[in-house]
Design an enzyme around this catalytic site. Structure first.
Site, mmCIF file in Angstrom:
data_model
loop_
_atom_site.group_PDB
_atom_site.id
_atom_site.type_symbol
_atom_site.label_atom_id
_atom_site.label_comp_id
_atom_site.label_asym_id
_atom_site.label_seq_id
_atom_site.Cartn_x
_atom_site.Cartn_y
_atom_site.Cartn_z
ATOM 1 N N PRO A 119 42.548 -3.131 8.997
ATOM 2 C CA PRO A 119 42.497 -2.565 7.620
ATOM 3 C C PRO A 119 41.722 -2.869 6.598
ATOM 4 C CG PRO A 119 44.700 -3.236 8.635
ATOM 5 C CD PRO A 119 43.610 -3.932 9.618
ATOM 6 N N GLU A 120 40.917 -1.830 6.044
ATOM 7 C CA GLU A 120 40.088 -2.422 4.860
ATOM 8 C C GLU A 120 40.436 -1.297 3.915
ATOM 9 O OE1 GLU A 120 36.188 -3.749 5.530
ATOM 10 O OE2 GLU A 120 36.853 -4.611 7.418
ATOM 11 N N LYS B 179 42.876 -2.880 -1.166
ATOM 12 C CA LYS B 179 43.736 -2.995 -0.319
ATOM 13 C C LYS B 179 45.307 -2.679 -0.021
ATOM 14 C CE LYS B 179 40.172 -6.175 2.059
ATOM 15 N NZ LYS B 179 40.036 -7.129 2.950
ATOM 16 N N ASN C 210 36.180 -7.915 6.266
ATOM 17 C CA ASN C 210 35.115 -8.806 6.896
ATOM 18 C C ASN C 210 34.219 -7.748 7.798
ATOM 19 O OD1 ASN C 210 34.078 -11.336 7.337
ATOM 20 N ND2 ASN C 210 34.916 -11.453 9.510
ATOM 21 N N ARG D 168 35.931 -16.922 7.726
ATOM 22 C CA ARG D 168 36.067 -15.470 8.606
ATOM 23 C C ARG D 168 35.237 -15.552 9.767
ATOM 24 N NH1 ARG D 168 38.910 -11.608 5.990
ATOM 25 N NH2 ARG D 168 38.981 -10.542 7.936
#
Length: 274
Positions: A2-3, A53, A166, A259
């Site tokens: 999810p972005e 988000k 990311n 990340r």
């Protein structure tokens, strides 16, 4: 993953399914708000809107259900009385009207707030790449405040610009030939990088199959993201799997959280900062 584009679509689907309807049943499986959820019965849902988000479900009594998908969250929608087939323990929020039921699964954040509390809660966010407040100049100014910071971390920091995760950041660095560790102050033409971010997330906001290559075929949608050990689509070099700062690091330790990063060693030469 999810972005901002995923949240944008989720808000649109929830708005279409719920806006204008009165809540007949509500459940929030968070101890702090479980009792208050029952008081939503009888309230009308006025809108469901995205903010970076974050998802905001707005009620006519001024309250706001604030949810965040996190890494694995989602919303499922079905006709009232026809509960989607999902594992009961995954449900963290449920809103039902006389025509629709919406279930929030594995949500990382569930809060029932006043409108003022919601505004304060999200007040730290930078301009939203998919929102009416999008302002590339403001995003640029925020990013440039810390010239020694890694560009990947600066793009991931929702205080600079809201909506990138990311996958987008990793792909953006490839498309601009940047090692994700490159300090902001050494990045040439950051406005062009920001414009590319806006263009990529905008073209993907209305489709499930996110792509940065322009190819929608499975396995062909990304340049480097999750392609470690595979050949670069441009030069054939082997894609590397590394780490970069997460964008939520603390002032005392800029690399406290990291990340997973993917990089082509030829198309994205290693920064002298690493």
């Amino acid at each position: 993953m999810p972005e901002g584009d995923t949240v944008y679509r989720a808000a649109a689907h929830l708005h279409e399914a719920l806006a204008g309807s009165v809540v007949t049943r509500a459940e929030l499986r968070v101890p702090r708000y479980s009792a208050a959820a029952r008081s939503l019965v009888g309230c009308k849902i006025t809108s469901v809107t995205p903010r970076g988000k974050h998802l905001l479900t707005n009620f006519d009594d001024g309250r706001v259900l604030h949810t965040h998908l996190g890494m694995d969250g989602s919303w499922r929608i079905a006709r009232s009385g026809q509960r989607p087939r999902v594992a009961h323990h995954l449900i963290r929020a449920a809103l039902e009207t006389n025509r629709t039921i919406a279930l929030g699964l594995e949500l990382s954040v569930v809060e029932l707030l006043t409108s003022d509390e919601a505004t304060a809660r999200l007040g730290h966010l930078g301009p939203d790449l998919l929102g009416p407040d999008w302002d590339p100049s403001a995003a640029l100014a925020r990013i440039q405040q810390k010239p020694s910071r890694e560009i990947a971390a600066a793009l991931l920091d929702q205080r600079n610009l809201a909506g990138l995760g990311n996958e987008y950041v990793t792909e953006l660095c490839f498309l601009r030939g940047l090692d994700p560790h490159t300090p902001v102050g050494e990045v040439r033409d950051i406005p062009r990088l920001i414009e590319l971010a806006h263009r990529l997330i905008t073209v993907n906001r209305d489709r499930v199959e996110r792509t940065t290559t322009g190819n929608l075929r499975r396995g062909q949608r990304s340049w480097v993201f999750s392609r470690d050990g595979q050949p670069c689509r441009r030069c054939g070099s082997t894609i590397l799997r590394e780490t970069h700062a997460s964008g939520s690091e603390t002032s005392s330790d800029p690399n406290a959280t990291t990340r997973i990063s993917y990089r082509c060693p030829h198309c994205q030469p290693q920064s002298g900062n690493t």
